[in-house]
Design a protein around this motif. Structure first.
Motif, PDB file in Angstrom:
ATOM      1  N   ALA C  82     -20.365 -25.498   8.098  1.00  0.00           N
ATOM      2  CA  ALA C  82     -19.942 -24.226   8.650  1.00  0.00           C
ATOM      3  C   ALA C  82     -19.364 -24.421  10.045  1.00  0.00           C
ATOM      4  O   ALA C  82     -19.827 -25.265  10.813  1.00  0.00           O
ATOM      5  CB  ALA C  82     -21.125 -23.277   8.698  1.00  0.00           C
ATOM      6  N   PHE C  83     -18.358 -23.659  10.351  1.00  0.00           N
ATOM      7  CA  PHE C  83     -17.735 -23.573  11.682  1.00  0.00           C
ATOM      8  C   PHE C  83     -16.911 -24.805  12.045  1.00  0.00           C
ATOM      9  O   PHE C  83     -16.327 -24.842  13.105  1.00  0.00           O
ATOM     10  CB  PHE C  83     -18.771 -23.372  12.796  1.00  0.00           C
ATOM     11  CG  PHE C  83     -19.696 -22.238  12.548  1.00  0.00           C
ATOM     12  CD1 PHE C  83     -19.229 -20.932  12.564  1.00  0.00           C
ATOM     13  CD2 PHE C  83     -21.039 -22.457  12.287  1.00  0.00           C
ATOM     14  CE1 PHE C  83     -20.084 -19.879  12.338  1.00  0.00           C
ATOM     15  CE2 PHE C  83     -21.890 -21.412  12.059  1.00  0.00           C
ATOM     16  CZ  PHE C  83     -21.417 -20.108  12.081  1.00  0.00           C
ATOM     17  N   SER C  85     -14.153 -25.957  11.163  1.00  0.00           N
ATOM     18  CA  SER C  85     -12.717 -25.785  11.356  1.00  0.00           C
ATOM     19  C   SER C  85     -12.410 -25.211  12.734  1.00  0.00           C
ATOM     20  O   SER C  85     -11.289 -25.267  13.201  1.00  0.00           O
ATOM     21  CB  SER C  85     -12.162 -24.861  10.279  1.00  0.00           C
ATOM     22  OG  SER C  85     -12.701 -23.563  10.428  1.00  0.00           O
ATOM     23  N   GLN C  86     -13.403 -24.638  13.379  1.00  0.00           N
ATOM     24  CA  GLN C  86     -13.186 -24.002  14.674  1.00  0.00           C
ATOM     25  C   GLN C  86     -13.411 -24.960  15.837  1.00  0.00           C
ATOM     26  O   GLN C  86     -13.080 -24.641  16.976  1.00  0.00           O
ATOM     27  CB  GLN C  86     -14.149 -22.811  14.835  1.00  0.00           C
ATOM     28  CG  GLN C  86     -13.861 -21.658  13.898  1.00  0.00           C
ATOM     29  CD  GLN C  86     -12.880 -20.685  14.535  1.00  0.00           C
ATOM     30  OE1 GLN C  86     -11.978 -21.090  15.270  1.00  0.00           O
ATOM     31  NE2 GLN C  86     -13.058 -19.413  14.258  1.00  0.00           N
ATOM     32  N   ASN C  89     -10.658 -25.974  18.178  1.00  0.00           N
ATOM     33  CA  ASN C  89     -10.161 -24.920  19.056  1.00  0.00           C
ATOM     34  C   ASN C  89     -11.104 -24.646  20.203  1.00  0.00           C
ATOM     35  O   ASN C  89     -10.679 -24.260  21.289  1.00  0.00           O
ATOM     36  CB  ASN C  89      -9.971 -23.625  18.274  1.00  0.00           C
ATOM     37  CG  ASN C  89      -8.921 -23.782  17.207  1.00  0.00           C
ATOM     38  OD1 ASN C  89      -7.905 -24.414  17.450  1.00  0.00           O
ATOM     39  ND2 ASN C  89      -9.182 -23.247  16.038  1.00  0.00           N
ATOM     40  N   THR C 178     -13.938 -17.095  19.025  1.00  0.00           N
ATOM     41  CA  THR C 178     -13.572 -16.248  17.899  1.00  0.00           C
ATOM     42  C   THR C 178     -14.784 -16.068  16.988  1.00  0.00           C
ATOM     43  O   THR C 178     -15.344 -17.035  16.490  1.00  0.00           O
ATOM     44  CB  THR C 178     -12.441 -16.887  17.086  1.00  0.00           C
ATOM     45  OG1 THR C 178     -11.385 -17.211  17.980  1.00  0.00           O
ATOM     46  CG2 THR C 178     -11.949 -15.956  16.010  1.00  0.00           C
ATOM     47  N   LEU C 179     -15.169 -14.822  16.792  1.00  0.00           N
ATOM     48  CA  LEU C 179     -16.307 -14.568  15.913  1.00  0.00           C
ATOM     49  C   LEU C 179     -15.863 -14.637  14.459  1.00  0.00           C
ATOM     50  O   LEU C 179     -14.669 -14.686  14.157  1.00  0.00           O
ATOM     51  CB  LEU C 179     -16.888 -13.187  16.223  1.00  0.00           C
ATOM     52  CG  LEU C 179     -17.449 -13.049  17.638  1.00  0.00           C
ATOM     53  CD1 LEU C 179     -17.962 -11.640  17.858  1.00  0.00           C
ATOM     54  CD2 LEU C 179     -18.568 -14.039  17.864  1.00  0.00           C
TER      55      LEU C 179
END
Lengths: 344, 424, 302
Positions: C82-83, C85-86, C89, C178-179
Motif C-alpha cells: 500500500a502507498f 506508488s506515492q 512523490n 495527497t490523501l
C-alpha cells in the motif's frame, strides 16, 4: 563440643508468637497424584538456626516453595512470621530473605544490576537507599570486586554468593536458605557458615535446608528431618541425638589396649554395656544418663577421664581411648532406615 | 493485589477458600468476558434487527408513492454493498466475466484502465464493499469505494467528472455531456456497463429500489412488511415477491425511511434461500448538505491524469475486435441478436449465436481441454432444442446451446430449457 | 555457640529501619523492567531489524524509479505494498508504506518474541521465583510485564516510522500530502496524521501482546512461548486470507490491522478503526484476564 541449644525440654512447645514458621497438615499433591509433601507439621522457633534435612526428592524444596507462597498447598496451612501464607505474602515476604533451589540470575546484567533489579521488585524497598544497600550486600558476601562483571561470567560459587546477597538486601527477620553452600569450595563453605552464624547472632532466624549433615551439625540449633514427603522428627539437634539414639546411650566408647580382657572387665564394672572385643580394640556403649536431658544440663553420669583413670589403675595399658558421639547421620540412618544419598 | 486480599489475611488456619474454588473463580473472569462479548456480538445485531420502531400503518401504494414523491437532494452517508451471487470465484475479473461484462484481466494492466469507473464498479459484483456517498442536487455527487489502504473516488460536479484511484495515483477526467436528463442520482451510471447483473449497475439503495419497483407489476406482490431501523433511522419495510414460480428471486425487501421516503436498504434474497444475493444498505446516513469541498477535485501533485473521453473513443474503435467488450451486448441488440422473451420477473434474454457454440468434450484438439473445463462448471442440458450447458449462479442461470444461442435470466433451469424449446 | 541467648533477647523488627508502606504503589519495578528489556541485546537486534525495513524499501523504490524512467515509474506500482506508488512523490509516504509492510509480520513477530518471553523467560531462568519472593506480587508483575510489552509495541512502531521518515526525507522530496480521497493536506498535518497512525498501529498490536502474555504464563520455556505466539500469528494471518472463513474473520485480531490507512481518507473513515480498536480491547480483556487467572493461581515450580 557445641554448646547446648537454647530450647530444652521445658520449651519443647514454644508459644505461637515465638514461631517464625508453623505449618499444620501441610500437604502438596502434584498433578498426576504424586505426593510431594504429606501432612507436614513444622514449627521453627524464633532465633533458631533451623536445619531442614532430607535426601534429594524428600519434599524439602516443595515445602520451602509453599512457605514462600510460590506453590499453593493442596491441604493444610502455613504461617510465616505469624501470618498465613500465601495470603499475607505481600506483608511477610519483605521481611524474609530467600535463596531457593540455587541462585537464578540475569546473565546479561552485572552482579550489581541483578541485585538492583531484585530490590526494585520489592515495593517496600526504598529506592533512595537502594544503591547503598546493594553495595553492602555485595560487600557482605565478598563480591564487591566482581560487582560490575556480567553475571553469566560468574562461577557457580559466585552465583551462589550473589543469590545470598539478594537475600540480604534488607534487614530480614527470617532467612530461608535452600542449600546455600552448594557449589562452593571449602573456603567458601566456611565463609558462608560464618555468615550464617553472624546473622543468627544478630537475631535473624535462619531456616537452612541442606543434605550435608555436618553442615547442619555445625551451624544449627534445631533440625527437622524429612523423608519421602513426611516429617520424621524435629527438635533441637542435641535432643535428636539424645532421644533417637537413647537406646545406645550417649555414644560408643573405644579403647585400644593389648590387655583386652582386663579392660572389658573394668569397663563392665563402670556400667559400659554391649562390650565387644575385636583384636586389641574394646568397644562398648556408654551408660545412658539418668534423664534424657543433654549431659550439660544434669552433669555426666560417667566422666570419661575417671573411666580412663580407672583403667590405668587396674593396670590396663591404654594405647587409645575415645568416645564417638552419635552423629546426625546415625540419627538419620536410624530414622529412615536408609542411606542418606538415596533419593526419595 | 488480589493474591493478598485482606479477607484471606484474617482467615484462620483453615478458614481460607479452597485453592481449587479460587482457581475456578479466577478462570471464570476470562470466560465471562468472552461470554459477554460473544453474547453482545451475537445478540446486539439480532436485537437491532428485531427492533422494529412503532410507526403508523401505511399501505404499499402509499409507501411507493412516498418513495416517488421523495425529493431528497442532499445527503451523505456510508453504504455497505454485499453481493453473493454464487459466481465461481476466479481471480481478477473472472467473476465479472461471468456476470456478463467481459473486461478481463487483459484490460487491467493498460494505462488508466484501473482508474476507469467501469472496471471499478465491476468489482462491486462480488464480495463486500463499502461506499461513501455524498450528493447535493443533481449536479454534484461523489462516490468513493473504500478499499483496504486504497480508495477509488468518482466526483461529479456540473459537467466535470473526475475519477481518482489512490492505488495507482491516477486521475481520469471526463466531461459529461447532457446525460443527466433531470434524473436524480444519475451520476456515474452513464459510464457504467449496461450489461451488469440487474441491480448492480447502480450501487445505492435508491437506484436499486427504483429498478425493483419498475419491474413490479401484476406479476408481483408488493406488501408492507413491518418496520425496521436502518442506519439509526426508522424505516418501513417494503416486501416485493415475484408471483411467477420460475423466478429465482425469492423476495426483495426495501427499507424506506419513514420520514424522508428514501430507500435505505435493499435486500434481494434468492429463492434457494441462504444469504442475501444482493444486500445494499446505508450504515450511516445524514441528510444535511455536504461540505462543498466534497465535490471539488484538483488532481494532486504527481498524479497521472488520463483523459477519459479519449480513452472511451479509443475503446469504441477497438470494440469490433474485442468480442467481450463492455458494449458487446449492446452491439448484439443493435444487430437484432438480443431478444427478450417473457415479461416481468421471468424475462429471458436470448442471444442468437451463429457459430458452432462451445467446444464440447467430444471435440478434438485444443477444444478438448476447454470442454473438460466447461464440463466442470457447466451442467449438461438436453431438450427438444438439442443440447447445451447450463451455467448456474444463485440468481442468474444461463443456457448456452451447442448452436451457440445463449438464454440468460433470473429464472430456474427449466424455464430456460422451456424457452429454448419454445424458440425451436 | 554464640546464638545461645539470642532468642530470649530478640524482639521482632526492632532494629529494622523504617520501611515504606507496602501499600504504596511503586513504579520502580516497571522502570527496572523497561530498562532491563531495552538493554537486552535481543531487543536491540529486533529494533535494528525493524529500523532496517524502511531503509530497504526506500532504497528499492529509489532504484526502481531510477531505472524505470522519470514519469512512467508510478504506473508499475500495481500490486506492490500500500502507498508505494506515492513514495516517489512524497517521502512521508514511506512511513505509511513501511508500516503497511511491517504490520503483517515483522512488527507482530517482534511483539510475539517480547510478549512470549516476558514471563516464560523469567521462569526459564528461575528469576521468576526470586521476583515473586521479593515480593513483586503476581498481579503487579503481570501488569508490569504487560506494560513493558506495550511500551515495546509503541517503541517498535515509532522506530519503523522514524526510520522511514528519515529515509524518505533523504531519498525523496517532502511536501503536500495527497490523501487516499485525492485531496491534499499540508506536510505538517501529514506528519501529525503519521504520528496518530503510528499510535494506532501500536494499539493494534495490544491484542497480540495480550495473547503472547497469556501463552507466556502457560509454560516455563521462553522459546516455546515465543514460537507458539509467532506460530499463532502466522496461522491467524493465513486464516484471515481464506475466503471460506469470512464468517470468523471479523473476530481475528489482525483482521482490521490495515485500517490505519483509513486515517488518510478525507474525511477520516472511523468505522474500521473503531472495530480494530474494539477488537483489540476485547482480546486484551479476554487474554489479559486469562493470563491473570493463570498466573495468580499457578504453582511456580521453576
Amino acid at each position: 563440643m557445641p554448646s547446648p541449644p537454647t530450647a530444652g525440654p521445658r520449651r519443647a512447645v514454644p508459644a505461637e508468637r515465638e514461631r517464625v514458621i508453623e505449618t499444620r497438615g501441610l500437604t502438596k499433591t502434584y498433578r498426576g497424584g504424586q505426593l510431594a509433601v504429606d501432612g507436614l507439621d513444622l514449627a521453627v522457633p524464633r532465633g533458631s538456626v533451623f536445619g531442614f534435612l532430607g535426601p534429594n526428592g524428600s519434599g524439602k524444596t516443595t515445602t520451602i516453595r509453599m512457605l514462600m507462597g510460590l506453590i499453593e498447598p493442596t491441604a493444610g496451612s502455613a504461617r510465616v512470621l505469624g501470618e498465613p501464607m500465601p495470603g499475607a505474602g505481600r506483608r511477610v515476604l519483605p521481611k524474609v530473605g530467600a535463596l531457593i533451589e540455587g541462585p537464578a540470575l540475569y546473565g546479561f546484567l552485572s552482579g550489581r544490576g541483578n541485585l538492583l533489579r531484585f530490590d526494585a521488585a520489592d515495593p517496600t524497598a526504598d529506592p533512595r537507599t537502594r544503591a547503598e544497600r546493594v553495595g553492602q550486600a555485595l560487600e557482605r558476601v565478598g563480591l564487591a570486586a566482581a560487582a560490575g562483571k556480567k553475571a553469566r561470567a560468574y562461577s557457580l560459587g559466585m552465583k551462589q554468593r550473589l543469590g545470598l546477597a539478594a537475600a540480604l538486601l534488607q534487614p530480614r527477620e527470617l532467612l530461608v536458605l535452600d542449600e546455600p553452600t552448594n557449589g562452593l569450595d571449602p573456603q567458601g563453605m566456611r565463609e558462608i557458615r560464618a555468615l550464617v552464624r553472624e546473622l543468627a547472632a544478630d537475631g535473624t532466624t535462619v531456616f537452612l535446608s541442606s543434605h550435608l549433615l555436618d553442615e547442619i551439625e555445625q551451624v544449627c540449633t534445631h533440625a527437622a528431618v524429612m523423608a519421602r514427603g513426611r516429617l520424621v522428627v524435629q527438635g533441637t539437634v542435641a535432643d535428636l541425638s539424645a532421644t533417637v539414639l537413647g537406646s545406645s546411650g550417649g555414644g560408643r566408647l573405644a579403647v585400644t589396649t593389648p590387655d583386652t580382657a582386663d579392660a572389658a572387665r573394668v569397663l563392665k564394672e563402670h556400667g559400659v554395656t554391649d562390650l565387644d572385643v575385636t583384636g586389641e580394640r574394646v568397644t562398648g556403649n556408654l551408660p545412658v544418663p539418668a534423664s534424657a536431658a543433654p549431659p550439660a544440663a544434669d552433669g555426666p553420669a560417667l566422666d570419661l577421664a575417671d573411666l580412663n583413670a580407672a583403667l590405668v589403675r587396674a593396670g590396663v595399658r591404654v594405647r587409645g581411648f575415645g568416645a564417638a558421639r552419635a552423629s546426625l547421620e546415625d540419627v538419620f540412618v536410624q530414622l529412615t532406615g536408609e542411606g542418606f544419598d538415596v533419593a526419595g | 493485589m488480589p493474591r493478598n486480599e485482606p479477607t484471606e489475611v484474617t482467615d484462620g488456619w483453615d478458614g481460607g477458600r479452597s485453592p481449587r474454588r479460587r482457581k475456578a473463580v479466577r478462570y471464570g473472569v476470562p470466560v465471562a468476558v468472552a461470554g459477554v462479548a460473544a453474547a453482545t456480538i451475537g445478540l446486539v445485531p439480532a436485537f437491532a434487527g428485531s427492533g422494529s420502531p412503532d410507526l403508523p400503518k401505511i399501505s404499499a401504494q402509499d409507501l411507493i408513492a412516498k418513495i416517488a414523491k421523495s425529493d431528497v437532494q442532499q445527503l451523505s452517508g456510508t453504504v455497505r454493498v454485499t453481493t453473493d451471487l454464487g459466481l465461481p470465484s476466479l481471480p481478477g475479473g473472472g467473476a465479472g466475466a461471468f456476470g456478463g461484462a467481459g473486461h478481463g484481466d487483459g484490460a487491467k494492466g493498460k494505462d488508466g484502465a484501473t482508474a476507469s469507473p467501469q472496471n471499478k464498479l465491476m468489482e462491486l459484483a462480488s464480495g463486500a464493499h463499502t461506499l461513501r456517498v455524498a450528493a447535493d442536487g443533481p449536479a454534484k455527487q461523489r462516490v468513493s469505494i473504500v478499499d483496504e489502504a486504497a480508495e477509488y473516488s468518482i466526483i461529479h460536479n456540473g459537467n466535470q467528472v473526475w475519477a481518482y484511484d489512490s492505488g495507482t495515483n491516477t486521475a481520469v477526467h471526463s466531461t459529461a455531456a447532457a446525460h443527466d436528463k433531470g434524473a436524480r442520482w444519475h451520476h456515474d451510471r452513464k459510464d457504467a456497463p449496461k450489461d451488469l447483473p440487474k441491480g448492480l449497475k447502480n450501487a445505492t439503495p435508491q437506484d436499486l429500489a427504483q429498478q425493483a419497483l419498475k419491474a413490479a407489476g401484476d406479476t408481483t406482490s408488493v406488501t408492507v412488511d413491518g418496520t425496521a431501523r436502518v442506519a439509526g433511522r426508522d424505516a418501513y419495510q417494503l416486501l416485493i415477491k415475484p408471483k411467477q414460480s420460475a423466478s429465482t428471486i425469492g423476495s426483495i425487501r426495501i427499507a424506506v425511511d419513514a420520514a424522508k421516503g428514501v430507500p435505505l436498504k435493499f435486500t434481494l434474497t434468492p429463492k434457494s434461500g441462504g444469504a442475501a444475493a444482493i444486500d445494499v444498505g446505508y450504515t450511516a446516513v445524514d441528510f444535511a448538505k455536504p461540505a462543498a469541498s466534497s465535490f471539488t477535485f484538483t488532481p494532486p501533485k504527481g498524479a497521472k491524469v488520463v483523459d477519459g473521453d479519449k480513452e472511451r473513443a479509443k475503446a469504441a474503435r477497438q470494440h469490433g475486435k474485442d468480442f467481450k467488450d463492455r458494449k458487446g451486448l449492446e452491439d448484439f441488440k443493435d444487430r437484432g441478436g438480443l431478444n427478450v422473451i417473457g415479461k416481468g420477473w421471468t424475462s429471458i434474454a436470448t442471444i442468437k449465436g451463429s457459430g458452432s457454440g462451445l467446444p464440447t468434450g467430444k471435440s478434438h484438439g485444443a477444444g478438448g481441454d476447454a470442454g473438460t473445463f466447461l464440463d466442470g462448471i457447466g451442467e449438461k442440458a438436453t431438450g427438444s432444442f438439442g443440447s447445451g450447458r447450463v451455467f448456474s449462479t444463485r440468481l442468474v442461470n444461463a443456457l448456452i446451446t451447442d448452436h451457440g444461442t445463449v438464454y440468460v435470466g433470473a429464472v430456474d433451469k427449466q424455464a430456460l430449457i422451456d424457452a429454448a424449446n419454445a424458440a425451436k | 555457640m554464640s546464638q545461645a541467648e539470642a532468642p530470649e533477647s530478640e524482639v521482632p523488627g526492632t532494629d529494622s529501619p523504617p520501611r515504606r508502606s507496602p501499600r504504596r504503589w511503586s513504579l520502580g519495578l516497571l522502570r527496572s523492567e523497561i530498562g532491563t528489556t531495552f538493554r537486552r541485546w535481543r531487543t536491540l537486534a529486533l529494533l535494528a531489524v525493524l529500523a532496517g525495513v524502511p531503509v530497504l524499501v526506500g532504497i528499492a523504490v529509489k532504484i526502481e524509479t531510477g531505472h524505470g524512467g522519470a514519469s512512467g515509474g508510478s504506473g508499475g506500482g500495481e500490486g506492490g505494498p500500500a502507498f508505494i506508488s506515492q513514495v516517489t512523490n512524497n517521502g512521508l509516504f514511506l512511513v505509511f508504506t513501511s508500516l503497511a509492510v511491517t504490520l503483517p509480520f515483522f512488527l507482530p513477530m517482534a511483539i510475539g518474541v517480547i510478549a512470549g518471553d516476558s514471563l516464560a523467560g523469567e521462569a526459564n531462568a528461575g528469576t521468576l521465583r526470586y521476583l515473586l519472593v521479593a515480593p513483586a506480587g503476581r498481579t503487579r508483575l503481570l501488569l508490569v510485564k504487560y506494560a513493558t510489552t506495550l511500551t515495546f509495541c509503541l517503541v517498535a512502531t515509532l522506530v519503523v516510522a522514524c526510520s522511514a521518515l528519515a529515509t524518505g526525507a533523504l531519498l525523496f522530496p517532502l511536501g503536500k500530502v495527497t490523501l487516499l480521497s485525492g485531496t491534499s493536506i499540508s506536510l505538517g498535518e501529514g506528519l501529525l496524521r503519521a504520528l496518530v497512525i503510528a499510535c494506532v498501529v501500536a494499539l493494534s498490536l495490544t491484542g497480540l501482546a495480550a495473547v503472547g502474555l497469556f501463552l507466556s504464563t502457560l509454560t516455563t520455556s521462553g522459546v516455546a512461548a515465543m514460537a507458539t505466539t509467532v506460530g499463532l500469528l502466522i496461522t491467524v494471518q493465513i486464516l484471515d486470507t481464506i475466503p471460506q472463513l469470512h464468517a470468523i474473520q471479523p473476530y481475528l485480531f489482525p483482521h482490521y490491522w490495515l485500517s490505519f490507512a483509513d486515517l488518510l481518507r478525507d474525511p477520516v473513515y472511523w468505522d474500521q478503526l473503531q472495530k480494530d480498536l474494539g477488537l483489540q480491547a476485547l482480546y486484551v480483556a479476554v487474554f489479559g484476564s486469562a493470563a491473570w487467572a493463570r498466573f495468580t493461581t499457578r504453582d511456580i515450580t521453576a
